[in-house]
Design an enzyme around this catalytic site. Sequence first.
Site, short mmCIF file in Angstrom:
data_model
loop_
_atom_site.label_atom_id
_atom_site.label_comp_id
_atom_site.label_asym_id
_atom_site.label_seq_id
_atom_site.Cartn_x
_atom_site.Cartn_y
_atom_site.Cartn_z
N MET A 84 0.83 -1.20 0.00
CA MET A 84 0.00 0.00 0.00
C MET A 84 0.87 1.27 0.00
O MET A 84 2.07 1.21 0.23
CB MET A 84 -0.92 0.00 1.23
CG MET A 84 -1.97 -1.09 1.20
SD MET A 84 -3.04 -1.09 2.66
CE MET A 84 -3.93 0.45 2.44
N HIS A 85 0.22 2.40 -0.27
CA HIS A 85 0.75 3.74 -0.03
C HIS A 85 1.82 4.21 -1.01
O HIS A 85 2.18 5.38 -1.01
CB HIS A 85 1.33 3.88 1.39
CG HIS A 85 0.50 3.29 2.47
ND1 HIS A 85 -0.83 3.59 2.63
CD2 HIS A 85 0.82 2.41 3.46
CE1 HIS A 85 -1.30 2.93 3.69
NE2 HIS A 85 -0.33 2.20 4.19
N ASP A 243 -2.62 -4.85 0.63
CA ASP A 243 -2.14 -6.15 1.12
C ASP A 243 -2.80 -6.58 2.42
O ASP A 243 -3.15 -7.75 2.59
CB ASP A 243 -0.61 -6.16 1.24
CG ASP A 243 -0.04 -4.99 2.04
OD1 ASP A 243 -0.82 -4.17 2.59
OD2 ASP A 243 1.19 -4.89 2.10
#
Length: 502
Positions: A84-85, A243
């Site tokens: 992520m991110h 995830d």
Amino acid sequence: MPNRQLLMGLDVSTTGAKALLINQEGQVISSATNPLRLSTPQPLWSEQDPHDWWEGMVQSIRQVLDQSGVGSDDIVAVGMTGQMHGLVLLDGDGEVLRPAILWNDQRTAAQCDRIRDLIGREQLIRISGNDALTGFTAPKILWVQEHEPQVYGQVQHILLPKDYIRYRLTGEYAMDVAGGSGTILFDLRQRTWSPEILAALNVPAAWLPPTFEGPAVTGVVSSSAAELTGLRAGTPVVGGGGDQAAQGVGVGAVESGIIALTLGTSGVVFAPTDRPLIQPEGRLHAFCHAAPGKWHFMGVMLSAAGSLQWYRDTLVPDEDFGTLVQEAQAVSPGSEGLLFLPYLTGERTPHPDPLARGAWVGLTVRHTRPYLTRAVLEGVAFGIKDSFTLIMEAGLGQIDQVRISGGGAKSPVWRQIMADVLGVELVTVNTTEGAAFGAALLAGVGAGLFDSVEQACHATVTITGSTTPGQNSADYGSYYERYRALYPALAGEFAALSALNS
């Protein structure tokens, strides 16, 4: 021969590009992972080349197809998950403008402060469910805006890592709501981009893709991607999830009261909710779930099983983990007054403090190796309990069951300590493929093989073992309260020591 109705899950993690193939009973048919390179061009920086993700994923898909011997017509849908991110910037032609800035990149402290100034910390948490932290996507966008204006001037599309793979598979710009909420550009309650946050940060809404629920079809495999991967052109590709959300689906944590606990190098507590709850101080992450109509809290402890790894590698490198843990079993709860703070790499939950440090407190000459080991096991359990405490205080309600996975969960001794400290039943489940398995289940829902994410989990995830709180559970209450008092007492010293070494 009838269609076998197989499902594929794709996971672009920090370390590898993984493809997983399962049937609708949840049996793993084939799996392949190709390693990915990580770049640290400057201290605190962490980057990857999106082209490497795609090349690795193409290889993994082809390997899975070759190993399994199945035909591409047997695969009815593909699900996406991944780290992520991370910030992926594309120009108007869909070309990558710079290496992706990853979730573990720490360069954006000044931009986090700027976001709080522009929006207001309380308002940011109220809208997005989260404070501005260096790991999130929004401060990375501001960093590029400030430090690389020549790149920023060419931006036309912002994606997350898995969504770049989706783009290369389908030609479509799209993102799932779980991943979108992890950018902190999201309105958590509305499950879509926040006009207020975008306006405050001067991020054009046109740069951001449409968002979809986890099982929703976002596009189909293009003819060019089919030629590269061996997949069938026209195969549906669903939204998937970040995830941790996909991992939650993969272990069946899709209903309120069922918590997923991952005891790996880090420790992750994942708590589904039926409504968009927030922790008012932003000490828990609050994101949309990959299951439609669900949200989740997430607490992240940076050194969980990593604490035991450090302890073994540093002090007893020639000893195996099993022997150490068995020795610790003979020590009474509380390790005769010895407490361990597991903040070896700073901390995230409940103390978002990169300067936090590890410590043993209460050492005496009586504390031999078994006591040190047990204190580490208990300290990690206490740190995990901090997330449970925050989740309950934020209004989750009843916790019925905790589904535990990860390397640390393999130890019966540690599972028992964890169950005693948390005061809840811990269960293990049959699924061990993590986020990729959850992504494949989401694909199954999108393809109509399951009526809902909940039904997909009930059909494929089964309990394999149970650990219930024992007679030691009551003894841990007072030790946990002493543990909670240590960080406030030592935080100033941690900061002072860090300043001395800077």
